[in-house]
Every structure is written in structure tokens, then in C-alpha cells.
Motif scaffolding. Structure first.
Motif, PDB file in Angstrom:
ATOM      1  N   ARG A  67       0.836  -1.204   0.000  1.00  0.00           N
ATOM      2  CA  ARG A  67       0.000   0.000   0.000  1.00  0.00           C
ATOM      3  C   ARG A  67       0.871   1.254   0.000  1.00  0.00           C
ATOM      4  O   ARG A  67       0.598   2.214  -0.718  1.00  0.00           O
ATOM      5  CB  ARG A  67      -0.939   0.027   1.213  1.00  0.00           C
ATOM      6  N   LYS A  73      -4.035   0.678  -4.564  1.00  0.00           N
ATOM      7  CA  LYS A  73      -4.790   1.534  -3.646  1.00  0.00           C
ATOM      8  C   LYS A  73      -5.161   0.775  -2.384  1.00  0.00           C
ATOM      9  O   LYS A  73      -5.037   1.295  -1.286  1.00  0.00           O
ATOM     10  CB  LYS A  73      -6.041   2.074  -4.332  1.00  0.00           C
ATOM     11  N   THR A  74      -5.639  -0.445  -2.562  1.00  0.00           N
ATOM     12  CA  THR A  74      -6.024  -1.229  -1.393  1.00  0.00           C
ATOM     13  C   THR A  74      -5.532  -2.666  -1.547  1.00  0.00           C
ATOM     14  O   THR A  74      -5.658  -3.268  -2.614  1.00  0.00           O
ATOM     15  CB  THR A  74      -7.554  -1.260  -1.190  1.00  0.00           C
ATOM     16  N   SER A  76      -5.138  -5.941   1.574  1.00  0.00           N
ATOM     17  CA  SER A  76      -5.184  -6.234   3.008  1.00  0.00           C
ATOM     18  C   SER A  76      -4.404  -7.501   3.320  1.00  0.00           C
ATOM     19  O   SER A  76      -4.133  -8.321   2.438  1.00  0.00           O
ATOM     20  CB  SER A  76      -6.633  -6.410   3.464  1.00  0.00           C
TER      21      SER A  76
END
Length: 182
Positions: A67, A73-74, A76
Motif C-alpha cells: 500500500r 490503492k487497497t 489487506s
């Protein structure tokens, strides 16, 4: 030096090395139909590219670094977990680009088994060398030799190196190894 055209941007990897990528690349989906899946390749990278302390990066550390690279952008830690466990196997090009930049491999590592094989060989050799160096560093006799050699004059160090080379060549020949050229 590499020239860039208007569709390329310079990105910086986790070690600060510049890497170039296509800025306007479409968010095309990349499917890996190779003999080894994405999960296996990603897990090999996690195992082969350790943190500075020698431990494996966590999914969260990788997600945070990807990130921060601004290539994605994203992303996780749970998405990386899903990729590593084969729950998800169809990441976007941007995700592959971000992961590749973090581990300092080309994006093609994830989709081309021949590229992956070549890089895996290099990573295995690097890991073996890292382990050999760690073993030497933990050997008290080797450290004592190095400390004493550091106290010698340049001429004394050359003499010790000459002696070490002779002993090394003798041991290699006894083991049937090839004696290196001086």
C-alpha cells in the motif's frame, strides 16, 4: 540508465532499489495456469525473502508495504492470506505488480513458470549463502580467527590468507572437490 516514456513511472522497492512499471496499465486480471499455482509461488517468496532480522514477513507487513508503494490503492493482510492459501487465485495486475515490487521480482514470476524456476534457483542459492554466513558468524573459532587477523599488519594478513588458501585447497582435494583458480 533506463529511459522512461510517458506511460512508465519509477517506483521504489522495499530496499530502495528503483523499479519501473507501466503507470497506465489496465486493471487486467491475470490468471496463472502454469504448473505451479500463485499460492505456491507467493509462499516461496515469503520463505526466500526474509526481513532484516531473518524472520519471514507477515501478511500485514507485506500489505502495508505494498500500500505504501502506491502501486495498489487497497490490499489487506486477509487478501494476501487468501492468495497464499489458494482461496483467491485471480488477482488484478496491480496487485501482482505491487507484490512483485515488494519482493523485487518481475511480475512475470507469477505467471511464467520458466521465469519462476530461474528466480527460485537464484533465491535458493542466496538463502544457502545466507545460512552459510550465519553459521560462520556463530562459530567462535572463525570469529576469533577474524578478530586476530584484523590486528595483523597488511603483510601478516596476506601471509595468513596464503596459508588459508593452501589449507583450503588441501581440504578440497581430499574431498574430491575442484580446486579454484587463484
Amino acid at each position: 540508465m533506463r529511459e522512461t516514456n510517458s506511460t512508465e513511472e519509477k517506483v521504489v522497492t522495499r530496499t530502495g532499489a528503483p523499479q519501473y512499471s507501466t503507470a497506465g496499465a489496465p486493471e487486467a486480471t491475470v490468471v496463472n495456469h502454469g504448473k505451479r499455482g500463485l499460492a505456491g509461488k507467493l509462499n516461496r517468496l515469503f520463505a526466500a525473502v526474509p526481513r532484516p532480522d531473518g524472520k519471514e514477513y507477515t501478511n500485514e507487513q507485506v500489505a502495508e508495504a505494498v500500500r505504501a508503494s502506491k502501486l495498489v490503492k487497497t490490499i489487506s493482510q486477509s487478501y494476501i492470506w487468501q492468495l497464499r492459501n489458494g482461496v483467491k487465485d485471480n488477482p488484478t495486475f496491480a496487485h501482482l505488480r505491487g507484490l512483485a515490487a515488494f519482493f523485487e521480482v518481475p511480475v512475470s514470476y507469477f505467471v511464467d513458470d520458466e521465469v519462476a524456476d530461474r528466480i527460485d534457483e537464484k533465491l535458493a542459492a542466496l538463502r544457502a549463502e545466507r545460512e552459510r554466513i550465519a553459521e560462520l558468524a556463530s562459530d567462535s573459532e572463525a570469529r576469533l580467527i577474524a578478530m586476530r587477523a584484523g590486528e595483523l599488519s597488511p603483510q601478516g594478513r596476506r601471509q595468513v590468507m596464503d596459508l588459508l588458501n593452501v589449507v583450503h585447497e588441501l581440504e578440497l582435494s581430499k574431498r574430491g572437490g575442484e580446486v579454484p583458480e587463484p
